[in-house]
Design a protein around this motif. Structure first.
Motif, mmCIF file in Angstrom:
data_model
loop_
_atom_site.group_PDB
_atom_site.id
_atom_site.type_symbol
_atom_site.label_atom_id
_atom_site.label_comp_id
_atom_site.label_asym_id
_atom_site.label_seq_id
_atom_site.Cartn_x
_atom_site.Cartn_y
_atom_site.Cartn_z
ATOM 1 N N ALA A 144 43.803 -5.013 30.131
ATOM 2 C CA ALA A 144 45.224 -5.327 29.952
ATOM 3 C C ALA A 144 45.516 -5.797 28.537
ATOM 4 C CB ALA A 144 45.656 -6.378 30.968
ATOM 5 N N LEU A 145 44.649 -6.650 27.996
ATOM 6 C CA LEU A 145 44.847 -7.141 26.629
ATOM 7 C C LEU A 145 44.766 -6.008 25.610
ATOM 8 C CD1 LEU A 145 42.860 -10.516 26.646
ATOM 9 C CD2 LEU A 145 45.348 -10.203 26.540
ATOM 10 N N LEU A 146 43.841 -5.088 25.807
ATOM 11 C CA LEU A 146 43.717 -3.962 24.882
ATOM 12 C C LEU A 146 44.958 -3.073 24.919
ATOM 13 C CD1 LEU A 146 39.978 -2.983 25.479
ATOM 14 C CD2 LEU A 146 40.965 -4.087 23.454
ATOM 15 N N VAL A 147 45.523 -2.875 26.112
ATOM 16 C CA VAL A 147 46.757 -2.096 26.218
ATOM 17 C C VAL A 147 47.900 -2.808 25.508
ATOM 18 C CG1 VAL A 147 48.487 -1.183 27.808
ATOM 19 C CG2 VAL A 147 46.061 -0.959 28.354
ATOM 20 N N ARG A 167 55.608 3.657 25.055
ATOM 21 C CA ARG A 167 55.594 4.032 26.471
ATOM 22 C C ARG A 167 54.462 5.003 26.764
ATOM 23 N NH1 ARG A 167 61.133 5.948 29.148
ATOM 24 N NH2 ARG A 167 61.563 3.761 28.600
ATOM 25 N N ALA A 168 54.203 5.923 25.840
ATOM 26 C CA ALA A 168 53.122 6.888 26.032
ATOM 27 C C ALA A 168 51.765 6.202 26.088
ATOM 28 C CB ALA A 168 53.145 7.926 24.909
ATOM 29 N N VAL A 169 51.586 5.133 25.316
ATOM 30 C CA VAL A 169 50.336 4.379 25.349
ATOM 31 C C VAL A 169 50.112 3.778 26.735
ATOM 32 C CG1 VAL A 169 49.185 2.299 24.492
ATOM 33 C CG2 VAL A 169 50.248 3.885 22.885
ATOM 34 N N ALA A 205 47.539 -2.360 21.789
ATOM 35 C CA ALA A 205 47.931 -1.010 21.370
ATOM 36 C C ALA A 205 49.445 -0.841 21.376
ATOM 37 C CB ALA A 205 47.280 0.026 22.292
ATOM 38 N N VAL A 206 50.103 -1.333 22.424
ATOM 39 C CA VAL A 206 51.559 -1.220 22.518
ATOM 40 C C VAL A 206 52.223 -2.036 21.417
ATOM 41 C CG1 VAL A 206 53.565 -1.779 23.936
ATOM 42 C CG2 VAL A 206 51.558 -0.733 24.980
ATOM 43 N N ALA A 207 51.712 -3.238 21.162
ATOM 44 C CA ALA A 207 52.291 -4.088 20.119
ATOM 45 C C ALA A 207 52.167 -3.427 18.753
ATOM 46 C CB ALA A 207 51.605 -5.454 20.114
ATOM 47 N N ALA A 208 51.008 -2.845 18.472
ATOM 48 C CA ALA A 208 50.825 -2.169 17.192
ATOM 49 C C ALA A 208 51.777 -0.990 17.050
ATOM 50 C CB ALA A 208 49.380 -1.695 17.061
#
Length: 274
Positions: free
Chosen positions: A17-20, A36-38, A23-26
Protein backbone atom coordinates in the motif's frame (compact mmCIF):
# COMPACT_ATOMS: atom_id res chain seq x y z
CA UNK A 1 10.50 -17.52 6.92
CA UNK A 2 13.26 -19.19 4.90
CA UNK A 3 16.27 -17.18 3.84
CA UNK A 4 15.69 -15.09 0.70
CA UNK A 5 11.90 -15.40 0.63
CA UNK A 6 9.28 -12.71 1.15
CA UNK A 7 7.33 -12.72 4.39
CA UNK A 8 3.58 -12.74 3.68
CA UNK A 9 1.57 -11.10 6.42
CA UNK A 10 0.08 -7.80 7.55
CA UNK A 11 3.41 -6.02 7.02
CA UNK A 12 3.47 -7.23 3.40
CA UNK A 13 0.11 -5.58 2.70
CA UNK A 14 1.18 -2.36 4.39
CA UNK A 15 4.39 -2.21 2.32
CA UNK A 16 2.47 -2.74 -0.91
CA UNK A 17 0.00 0.00 0.00
CA UNK A 18 2.80 2.43 0.86
CA UNK A 19 4.57 1.74 -2.43
CA UNK A 20 1.36 2.43 -4.36
CA UNK A 21 0.87 5.67 -2.42
CA UNK A 22 4.44 6.74 -3.23
CA UNK A 23 3.94 6.01 -6.93
CA UNK A 24 0.63 7.89 -7.04
CA UNK A 25 2.09 10.84 -5.13
CA UNK A 26 5.04 11.07 -7.50
CA UNK A 27 2.72 10.96 -10.51
CA UNK A 28 0.51 13.69 -9.01
CA UNK A 29 3.42 15.97 -8.07
CA UNK A 30 4.90 15.57 -11.51
CA UNK A 31 1.49 16.00 -13.14
CA UNK A 32 2.12 12.91 -15.24
CA UNK A 33 -1.57 12.20 -15.68
CA UNK A 34 -1.27 8.51 -14.74
CA UNK A 35 -2.25 8.52 -11.05
CA UNK A 36 -5.44 6.54 -11.61
CA UNK A 37 -3.66 4.18 -14.00
CA UNK A 38 -1.03 3.45 -11.34
CA UNK A 39 -3.72 2.42 -8.88
CA UNK A 40 -5.56 0.36 -11.49
CA UNK A 41 -2.40 -1.42 -12.57
CA UNK A 42 -1.46 -2.19 -8.97
CA UNK A 43 -4.89 -3.59 -8.12
CA UNK A 44 -4.93 -5.68 -11.28
CA UNK A 45 -1.47 -7.05 -10.49
CA UNK A 46 -2.59 -8.08 -7.00
CA UNK A 47 -5.74 -9.80 -8.24
CA UNK A 48 -4.13 -11.45 -11.25
CA UNK A 49 -1.10 -12.77 -9.40
CA UNK A 50 -3.37 -13.99 -6.62
CA UNK A 51 -5.42 -16.02 -9.08
CA UNK A 52 -2.36 -17.26 -10.98
CA UNK A 53 -0.67 -18.29 -7.73
CA UNK A 54 -3.67 -20.48 -6.96
CA UNK A 55 -3.90 -21.96 -10.47
CA UNK A 56 -0.25 -22.35 -11.38
CA UNK A 57 0.22 -25.66 -9.56
CA UNK A 58 -2.63 -27.23 -11.51
CA UNK A 59 -1.45 -25.70 -14.78
CA UNK A 60 2.06 -27.09 -14.40
CA UNK A 61 0.79 -30.66 -13.96
CA UNK A 62 -0.04 -31.00 -17.66
CA UNK A 63 1.66 -30.03 -20.90
CA UNK A 64 -1.75 -29.28 -22.41
CA UNK A 65 -2.66 -26.96 -19.55
CA UNK A 66 0.74 -25.27 -19.80
CA UNK A 67 0.35 -24.79 -23.56
CA UNK A 68 -3.13 -23.38 -23.05
CA UNK A 69 -1.83 -20.94 -20.46
CA UNK A 70 0.90 -19.78 -22.87
CA UNK A 71 -1.72 -19.17 -25.55
CA UNK A 72 -3.73 -17.17 -23.03
CA UNK A 73 -0.65 -15.07 -22.25
CA UNK A 74 -0.15 -14.34 -25.95
CA UNK A 75 -3.79 -13.28 -26.34
CA UNK A 76 -3.68 -11.00 -23.32
CA UNK A 77 -0.38 -9.50 -24.52
CA UNK A 78 -1.88 -8.86 -27.96
CA UNK A 79 -4.98 -7.19 -26.49
CA UNK A 80 -2.81 -5.00 -24.25
CA UNK A 81 -0.46 -4.00 -27.06
CA UNK A 82 -3.34 -3.37 -29.47
CA UNK A 83 -4.82 -0.80 -27.08
CA UNK A 84 -1.44 0.86 -26.62
CA UNK A 85 -0.81 1.14 -30.36
CA UNK A 86 -4.31 1.86 -31.60
CA UNK A 87 -7.72 0.50 -30.67
CA UNK A 88 -8.54 -3.18 -30.33
CA UNK A 89 -10.58 -3.21 -33.53
CA UNK A 90 -7.67 -1.96 -35.64
CA UNK A 91 -4.71 -3.01 -33.52
CA UNK A 92 -5.39 -6.74 -33.17
CA UNK A 93 -2.77 -7.67 -35.86
CA UNK A 94 -0.12 -6.94 -33.21
CA UNK A 95 -0.49 -10.61 -32.29
CA UNK A 96 1.61 -11.37 -35.39
CA UNK A 97 4.82 -9.58 -34.28
CA UNK A 98 4.41 -10.85 -30.72
CA UNK A 99 4.16 -14.45 -31.88
CA UNK A 100 6.85 -13.92 -34.52
CA UNK A 101 9.26 -12.71 -31.86
CA UNK A 102 8.53 -15.39 -29.28
CA UNK A 103 8.41 -18.45 -31.54
CA UNK A 104 11.99 -18.52 -32.92
CA UNK A 105 13.65 -17.42 -29.67
CA UNK A 106 11.69 -19.99 -27.69
CA UNK A 107 12.35 -22.70 -30.27
CA UNK A 108 16.11 -22.13 -30.12
CA UNK A 109 16.07 -22.43 -26.32
CA UNK A 110 13.99 -25.61 -26.34
CA UNK A 111 15.74 -27.34 -29.23
CA UNK A 112 19.16 -26.35 -27.95
CA UNK A 113 18.60 -28.26 -24.74
CA UNK A 114 19.81 -25.39 -22.59
CA UNK A 115 16.77 -25.56 -20.30
CA UNK A 116 15.07 -28.58 -18.71
CA UNK A 117 12.14 -29.77 -20.79
CA UNK A 118 9.69 -29.37 -17.94
CA UNK A 119 6.60 -27.25 -17.54
CA UNK A 120 7.98 -25.41 -14.52
CA UNK A 121 11.08 -24.34 -16.50
CA UNK A 122 9.52 -23.44 -19.84
CA UNK A 123 6.44 -21.53 -18.67
CA UNK A 124 8.41 -18.70 -16.98
CA UNK A 125 10.72 -18.39 -20.00
CA UNK A 126 7.70 -18.16 -22.30
CA UNK A 127 6.18 -15.48 -20.09
CA UNK A 128 9.37 -13.42 -20.13
CA UNK A 129 9.66 -13.60 -23.92
CA UNK A 130 5.98 -12.78 -24.46
CA UNK A 131 6.24 -9.78 -22.14
CA UNK A 132 9.33 -8.50 -23.93
CA UNK A 133 7.81 -8.95 -27.38
CA UNK A 134 4.65 -7.17 -26.20
CA UNK A 135 6.65 -4.19 -24.96
CA UNK A 136 8.70 -3.95 -28.16
CA UNK A 137 5.56 -4.19 -30.28
CA UNK A 138 3.78 -1.48 -28.32
CA UNK A 139 6.73 0.91 -28.37
CA UNK A 140 7.68 0.41 -32.02
CA UNK A 141 4.06 0.55 -33.17
CA UNK A 142 3.32 3.75 -31.27
CA UNK A 143 6.48 5.47 -32.46
CA UNK A 144 5.95 4.46 -36.07
CA UNK A 145 2.33 5.61 -36.12
CA UNK A 146 3.20 8.84 -34.31
CA UNK A 147 5.84 9.61 -36.94
CA UNK A 148 3.41 8.96 -39.76
CA UNK A 149 0.96 11.36 -38.16
CA UNK A 150 3.44 14.10 -37.27
CA UNK A 151 5.36 13.90 -40.53
CA UNK A 152 2.38 13.48 -42.81
CA UNK A 153 3.73 16.10 -45.19
CA UNK A 154 6.91 14.13 -45.77
CA UNK A 155 4.89 10.99 -46.42
CA UNK A 156 2.81 12.84 -49.01
CA UNK A 157 6.00 14.29 -50.50
CA UNK A 158 7.41 10.82 -51.01
CA UNK A 159 4.18 9.69 -52.68
CA UNK A 160 4.32 12.69 -54.99
CA UNK A 161 7.84 11.67 -56.02
CA UNK A 162 6.71 8.18 -56.97
CA UNK A 163 7.36 6.19 -53.81
CA UNK A 164 5.04 3.29 -53.13
CA UNK A 165 2.93 3.78 -49.96
CA UNK A 166 4.95 1.13 -48.08
CA UNK A 167 8.29 2.64 -49.03
CA UNK A 168 7.12 6.15 -48.18
CA UNK A 169 5.89 5.01 -44.77
CA UNK A 170 9.18 3.25 -44.06
CA UNK A 171 11.16 6.37 -44.97
CA UNK A 172 9.23 8.31 -42.36
CA UNK A 173 8.78 5.78 -39.56
CA UNK A 174 11.88 3.56 -39.65
CA UNK A 175 14.34 5.96 -37.91
CA UNK A 176 12.42 5.94 -34.61
CA UNK A 177 10.98 2.41 -34.54
CA UNK A 178 14.29 0.94 -33.39
CA UNK A 179 14.08 2.94 -30.17
CA UNK A 180 11.75 0.22 -28.89
CA UNK A 181 14.85 -1.89 -28.27
CA UNK A 182 16.58 0.68 -26.06
CA UNK A 183 15.23 -0.70 -22.72
CA UNK A 184 16.27 -4.28 -23.59
CA UNK A 185 19.69 -3.18 -24.81
CA UNK A 186 20.31 -1.03 -21.73
CA UNK A 187 19.32 -3.88 -19.43
CA UNK A 188 21.65 -6.24 -21.29
CA UNK A 189 24.54 -3.78 -21.24
CA UNK A 190 24.26 -3.10 -17.51
CA UNK A 191 23.33 -6.55 -16.17
CA UNK A 192 25.44 -7.45 -13.18
CA UNK A 193 26.69 -3.89 -12.83
CA UNK A 194 23.43 -1.99 -12.29
CA UNK A 195 20.76 -4.67 -11.95
CA UNK A 196 20.42 -8.34 -11.02
CA UNK A 197 17.25 -9.28 -12.92
CA UNK A 198 14.62 -11.77 -11.88
CA UNK A 199 16.01 -14.88 -13.54
CA UNK A 200 19.35 -14.48 -11.78
CA UNK A 201 17.76 -13.93 -8.38
CA UNK A 202 15.24 -16.72 -8.95
CA UNK A 203 17.92 -19.33 -9.61
CA UNK A 204 19.82 -18.24 -6.52
CA UNK A 205 16.68 -18.43 -4.35
CA UNK A 206 15.98 -21.86 -5.84
CA UNK A 207 19.31 -23.16 -4.59
CA UNK A 208 21.34 -22.87 -7.78
CA UNK A 209 24.91 -21.66 -7.94
CA UNK A 210 25.93 -18.16 -8.94
CA UNK A 211 27.34 -19.57 -12.18
CA UNK A 212 24.04 -21.24 -13.01
CA UNK A 213 22.17 -18.04 -12.16
CA UNK A 214 24.43 -16.01 -14.44
CA UNK A 215 24.06 -18.48 -17.31
CA UNK A 216 20.27 -18.48 -16.95
CA UNK A 217 20.07 -14.70 -16.91
CA UNK A 218 22.39 -14.42 -19.92
CA UNK A 219 20.22 -16.84 -21.87
CA UNK A 220 17.08 -14.88 -20.99
CA UNK A 221 18.56 -11.48 -21.89
CA UNK A 222 19.93 -12.54 -25.27
CA UNK A 223 16.68 -14.37 -26.08
CA UNK A 224 14.77 -11.21 -25.16
CA UNK A 225 16.91 -9.16 -27.54
CA UNK A 226 16.17 -11.60 -30.35
CA UNK A 227 12.44 -11.72 -29.62
CA UNK A 228 12.10 -7.94 -29.30
CA UNK A 229 14.16 -7.21 -32.41
CA UNK A 230 11.95 -9.51 -34.48
CA UNK A 231 8.78 -8.07 -32.94
CA UNK A 232 9.87 -4.48 -33.64
CA UNK A 233 10.86 -5.25 -37.24
CA UNK A 234 7.60 -7.07 -38.00
CA UNK A 235 5.57 -4.31 -36.34
CA UNK A 236 7.27 -1.67 -38.48
CA UNK A 237 6.51 -3.66 -41.63
CA UNK A 238 2.84 -4.08 -40.70
CA UNK A 239 2.52 -0.36 -39.95
CA UNK A 240 4.14 0.52 -43.28
CA UNK A 241 1.71 -1.77 -45.11
CA UNK A 242 -1.28 -0.26 -43.30
CA UNK A 243 -2.15 -3.51 -41.52
CA UNK A 244 -1.69 -1.87 -38.11
CA UNK A 245 -3.22 1.60 -38.13
CA UNK A 246 -5.20 4.10 -36.11
CA UNK A 247 -8.72 5.39 -36.76
CA UNK A 248 -7.35 8.77 -37.89
CA UNK A 249 -5.04 7.05 -40.35
CA UNK A 250 -7.95 5.31 -42.10
CA UNK A 251 -9.36 8.51 -43.59
CA UNK A 252 -6.41 9.41 -45.78
CA UNK A 253 -6.39 12.89 -47.17
CA UNK A 254 -7.26 13.52 -50.76
CA UNK A 255 -4.73 14.37 -53.43
CA UNK A 256 -5.21 18.08 -52.75
CA UNK A 257 -2.33 18.12 -50.31
CA UNK A 258 0.02 15.98 -52.37
CA UNK A 259 1.07 18.61 -54.87
CA UNK A 260 1.99 21.24 -52.27
CA UNK A 261 5.40 20.16 -50.99
CA UNK A 262 8.15 22.17 -49.45
CA UNK A 263 11.33 22.38 -51.49
CA UNK A 264 13.43 21.02 -48.62
CA UNK A 265 11.35 17.84 -48.45
CA UNK A 266 11.44 17.53 -52.22
CA UNK A 267 15.23 17.76 -52.26
CA UNK A 268 15.54 15.23 -49.45
CA UNK A 269 13.45 12.53 -51.05
CA UNK A 270 14.56 13.19 -54.61
CA UNK A 271 18.19 12.92 -53.45
CA UNK A 272 17.49 9.51 -51.94
CA UNK A 273 15.75 8.34 -55.05
CA UNK A 274 18.71 9.40 -57.14
Amino acid sequence: MSQGTVSIGPAFGVVLALLVVIAVAAAMVGRLGVSRAVVTASVRAILQLGVVSLLITAVLRSWWATAGFIVLMVLVAAATSARRVSVLRLGWPVIVPIAAGVAPAGAVIVLGGTMPHTEVALLPIAGILIGGAMTATSLSGRRALDELHLRRGEYEAALALGFLPRDAALEVSRPTAGQALVPAMDQTRTVGLVTLPGAFVGVLLGGGSALQAGATQLLVLIALLAAEAIAAAVTLELVARGVIRRPSWEARSSSSGVGVVRMGLFNRFSGRRG
